[in-house]
Design a protein around this motif. Structure first.
Motif, PDB file in Angstrom:
ATOM      1  N   LEU A 201      -1.923  53.759 102.647  1.00 14.69           N
ATOM      2  CA  LEU A 201      -0.492  53.601 102.931  1.00 14.69           C
ATOM      3  C   LEU A 201      -0.341  53.132 104.364  1.00 14.69           C
ATOM      4  O   LEU A 201      -0.955  53.712 105.263  1.00 14.69           O
ATOM      5  N   ARG A 202       0.489  52.130 104.560  1.00 10.43           N
ATOM      6  CA  ARG A 202       0.819  51.734 105.931  1.00 10.43           C
ATOM      7  C   ARG A 202       2.334  51.574 106.040  1.00 10.43           C
ATOM      8  O   ARG A 202       2.936  50.820 105.280  1.00 10.43           O
ATOM      9  N   SER A 203       2.924  52.315 106.978  1.00  9.12           N
ATOM     10  CA  SER A 203       4.370  52.212 107.184  1.00  9.12           C
ATOM     11  C   SER A 203       4.712  52.765 108.559  1.00  9.12           C
ATOM     12  O   SER A 203       4.127  53.768 108.988  1.00  9.12           O
ATOM     13  N   GLY A 204       5.655  52.111 109.232  1.00  8.37           N
ATOM     14  CA  GLY A 204       6.134  52.590 110.534  1.00  8.37           C
ATOM     15  C   GLY A 204       5.023  52.780 111.548  1.00  8.37           C
ATOM     16  O   GLY A 204       5.074  53.700 112.361  1.00  8.37           O
ATOM     17  N   GLY A 205       4.001  51.935 111.493  1.00  5.14           N
ATOM     18  CA  GLY A 205       2.892  52.026 112.449  1.00  5.14           C
ATOM     19  C   GLY A 205       1.901  53.129 112.150  1.00  5.14           C
ATOM     20  O   GLY A 205       0.990  53.390 112.934  1.00  5.14           O
ATOM     21  N   GLN A 206       2.067  53.823 111.010  1.00  6.05           N
ATOM     22  CA  GLN A 206       1.137  54.889 110.634  1.00  6.05           C
ATOM     23  C   GLN A 206       0.312  54.473 109.417  1.00  6.05           C
ATOM     24  O   GLN A 206       0.769  53.666 108.590  1.00  6.05           O
ATOM     25  N   THR A 207      -0.862  55.080 109.308  1.00  6.45           N
ATOM     26  CA  THR A 207      -1.754  54.797 108.181  1.00  6.45           C
ATOM     27  C   THR A 207      -2.223  56.110 107.575  1.00  6.45           C
ATOM     28  O   THR A 207      -2.554  57.051 108.291  1.00  6.45           O
ATOM     29  N   LEU A 208      -2.233  56.154 106.257  1.00  8.63           N
ATOM     30  CA  LEU A 208      -2.835  57.288 105.541  1.00  8.63           C
ATOM     31  C   LEU A 208      -3.792  56.731 104.498  1.00  8.63           C
ATOM     32  O   LEU A 208      -3.486  55.744 103.824  1.00  8.63           O
ATOM     33  N   VAL A 209      -4.959  57.356 104.393  1.00 12.64           N
ATOM     34  CA  VAL A 209      -5.963  56.916 103.411  1.00 12.64           C
ATOM     35  C   VAL A 209      -6.317  58.078 102.485  1.00 12.64           C
ATOM     36  O   VAL A 209      -6.656  59.172 102.959  1.00 12.64           O
ATOM     37  N   TYR A 210      -6.200  57.835 101.195  1.00 12.27           N
ATOM     38  CA  TYR A 210      -6.790  58.767 100.220  1.00 12.27           C
ATOM     39  C   TYR A 210      -8.201  58.265  99.968  1.00 12.27           C
ATOM     40  O   TYR A 210      -8.402  57.181  99.426  1.00 12.27           O
ATOM     41  N   THR A 211      -9.185  59.069 100.398  1.00 13.73           N
ATOM     42  CA  THR A 211     -10.554  58.553 100.518  1.00 13.73           C
ATOM     43  C   THR A 211     -11.324  58.502  99.204  1.00 13.73           C
ATOM     44  O   THR A 211     -12.393  57.900  99.157  1.00 13.73           O
ATOM     45  N   ALA A 212     -10.804  59.149  98.154  1.00 16.66           N
ATOM     46  CA  ALA A 212     -11.599  59.358  96.936  1.00 16.66           C
ATOM     47  C   ALA A 212     -12.949  59.959  97.332  1.00 16.66           C
ATOM     48  O   ALA A 212     -13.070  60.547  98.406  1.00 16.66           O
ATOM     49  N   ASP A 213     -13.954  59.837  96.518  1.00 20.40           N
ATOM     50  CA  ASP A 213     -15.223  60.516  96.799  1.00 20.40           C
ATOM     51  C   ASP A 213     -16.099  59.778  97.816  1.00 20.40           C
ATOM     52  O   ASP A 213     -17.257  60.146  98.013  1.00 20.40           O
ATOM     53  N   LEU A 214     -15.539  58.749  98.503  1.00 20.22           N
ATOM     54  CA  LEU A 214     -16.266  58.198  99.655  1.00 20.22           C
ATOM     55  C   LEU A 214     -16.412  59.278 100.728  1.00 20.22           C
ATOM     56  O   LEU A 214     -17.403  59.327 101.450  1.00 20.22           O
ATOM     57  N   LEU A 215     -15.397  60.144 100.827  1.00 17.94           N
ATOM     58  CA  LEU A 215     -15.423  61.302 101.737  1.00 17.94           C
ATOM     59  C   LEU A 215     -14.884  62.498 100.948  1.00 17.94           C
ATOM     60  O   LEU A 215     -13.690  62.778 100.980  1.00 17.94           O
ATOM     61  N   PRO A 216     -15.770  63.206 100.222  1.00 12.08           N
ATOM     62  CA  PRO A 216     -15.270  64.251  99.328  1.00 12.08           C
ATOM     63  C   PRO A 216     -14.671  65.459 100.049  1.00 12.08           C
ATOM     64  O   PRO A 216     -13.699  66.043  99.575  1.00 12.08           O
ATOM     65  N   THR A 217     -15.266  65.857 101.192  1.00  9.09           N
ATOM     66  CA  THR A 217     -14.715  66.954 102.005  1.00  9.09           C
ATOM     67  C   THR A 217     -14.874  66.553 103.474  1.00  9.09           C
ATOM     68  O   THR A 217     -15.590  65.601 103.803  1.00  9.09           O
ATOM     69  N   LEU A 218     -14.267  67.331 104.350  1.00  9.02           N
ATOM     70  CA  LEU A 218     -14.385  67.044 105.786  1.00  9.02           C
ATOM     71  C   LEU A 218     -15.839  67.139 106.251  1.00  9.02           C
ATOM     72  O   LEU A 218     -16.261  66.426 107.156  1.00  9.02           O
ATOM     73  N   HIS A 219     -16.607  68.046 105.628  1.00  3.81           N
ATOM     74  CA  HIS A 219     -17.992  68.244 106.058  1.00  3.81           C
ATOM     75  C   HIS A 219     -18.903  67.056 105.721  1.00  3.81           C
ATOM     76  O   HIS A 219     -20.048  67.017 106.172  1.00  3.81           O
ATOM     77  N   HIS A 220     -18.391  66.115 104.938  1.00  2.00           N
ATOM     78  CA  HIS A 220     -19.201  64.957 104.560  1.00  2.00           C
ATOM     79  C   HIS A 220     -19.025  63.762 105.503  1.00  2.00           C
ATOM     80  O   HIS A 220     -19.461  62.654 105.178  1.00  2.00           O
ATOM     81  N   ALA A 221     -18.408  63.966 106.668  1.00  2.00           N
ATOM     82  CA  ALA A 221     -18.104  62.818 107.528  1.00  2.00           C
ATOM     83  C   ALA A 221     -19.321  62.100 108.127  1.00  2.00           C
ATOM     84  O   ALA A 221     -19.295  60.878 108.252  1.00  2.00           O
ATOM     85  N   PRO A 222     -20.410  62.794 108.516  1.00  2.00           N
ATOM     86  CA  PRO A 222     -21.549  62.023 109.056  1.00  2.00           C
ATOM     87  C   PRO A 222     -22.036  60.985 108.029  1.00  2.00           C
ATOM     88  O   PRO A 222     -22.099  61.292 106.828  1.00  2.00           O
ATOM     89  N   LEU A 223     -22.364  59.796 108.502  1.00  2.32           N
ATOM     90  CA  LEU A 223     -22.662  58.685 107.575  1.00  2.32           C
ATOM     91  C   LEU A 223     -23.676  59.028 106.481  1.00  2.32           C
ATOM     92  O   LEU A 223     -23.471  58.671 105.322  1.00  2.32           O
ATOM     93  N   PRO A 224     -24.812  59.713 106.807  1.00  2.12           N
ATOM     94  CA  PRO A 224     -25.782  59.967 105.728  1.00  2.12           C
ATOM     95  C   PRO A 224     -25.446  61.158 104.841  1.00  2.12           C
ATOM     96  O   PRO A 224     -26.213  61.460 103.924  1.00  2.12           O
TER      97      PRO A 224
END
Ligand code: ZN
Length: 286
Positions: A201-224
């Protein structure tokens, strides 16, 4: 606490919903990452499973309601519920009710992919569309792969959650990047499945991304930190390297499908190039 939390993204009102909790094998959730690393942050139970939530997202603007993911399959019976330690402490329907909506009010259901923990509520136990006035948007490749599973993907796809929609002509099949509405992009995010898509979503200069399982939880952020469940993990890595820098630079608000605690997050990158996802506090409550 209620899980239902809201943010404004420009013209859009977004509401994080939840369809309950379940558990999956911690080793499978972290792929090649050793347990000594992931278990510090996420303790496993005595069956080596870690807690996850199912987090659909509601997007509203004007009179229109878009639901990203329908929830966790609820027709698997006791054996299924025990295997995945399903806890239906919340539901997507209670969340919609909290913002004054019923299933009839949903105009679009975005299927990021057709796994049972994402598209599990697309169809009722009677084989009827759960959201009868909605079009269900899916990538052509995902629909193809769901209908032609192989030995490694079969357990994740439940035909009863998508075949009735095909019969009823309710799928809107898209290919590649697709502008669903002004400011609402469907973005292919291949790797977990070949046909997975996220929502930007992009509106009013803001962006929101629904990541799907590319990033399943916050703990999965490191690339590997890539799931063993992914059908093409190196593609997942490439997709992450393509979009994570962009989402950091844009200061995008991220919604993950499975974080057990945090509905809205942001991605940061440290000096050594390690990505982290941190909670982003909600601005408004329903
Ligand atoms: Zn999932």
């Amino acid at each position: 606490m209620t899980w239902v939390q809201q943010r404004r993204i420009g013209d859009f009102l977004v509401t994080s919903l939840t369809d309950g909790q379940f558990r999956l094998d911690g080793g499978a959730m972290y792929g090649t990452v050793p347990k000594v690393l992931w278990s510090r942050a996420v303790p496993a139970d005595d069956a080596n499973r870690i807690p996850l939530r199912v987090n659909p997202l509601l997007i509203q603007r004007g009179g229109e309601a878009i639901l990203v993911e329908s929830g966790l399959w609820d027709q698997g019976g006791e054996k299924f519920d025990a295997m995945y330690a399903v806890e239906r402490d919340e539901s997507v329907f209670r969340g919609l009710d909290a913002v004054g909506l019923g299933p009839d009010d949903i105009d679009v259901v975005v299927c990021t992919h057709l796994h049972f923990d994402h598209a599990g509520r697309n169809v009722t136990g009677l084989g009827e569309p759960t959201f009868p006035n909605a079009r269900y948007v899916v990538q052509a490749r995902e629909l193809h792969d769901a209908r032609h599973p192989h030995e490694r993907s079969r357990a994740s796809y439940v035909p009863a959650t998508f075949e009735p929609l095909l019969d009823a002509g309710l799928f809107a099949v898209v290919e590649g990047e697709h502008e669903l509405r002004p400011g609402v992009m469907l973005l292919p995010l291949p790797g977990h499945t070949r046909g997975m898509q996220g929502v930007v979503l992009r509106s009013g200069g803001q962006t929101l991304v629904y990541t799907a399982d590319l990033l399943p939880t916050l703990h999965h952020a490191p690339l590997p930190y890539i799931m063993g469940f992914d059908s093409e993990p190196i593609t997942t890595l490439e997709t992450r390297k393509r979009y994570f820098p962009q989402w950091v630079e844009e200061g995008a608000v991220l919604c993950t499908p499975h974080d057990p605690e945090v509905p809205f997050a942001r991605l940061t990158v440290g000096e050594r190039g390690t990505y982290r996802a941190v909670p982003d506090a909600p601005a408004v409550s329903p």
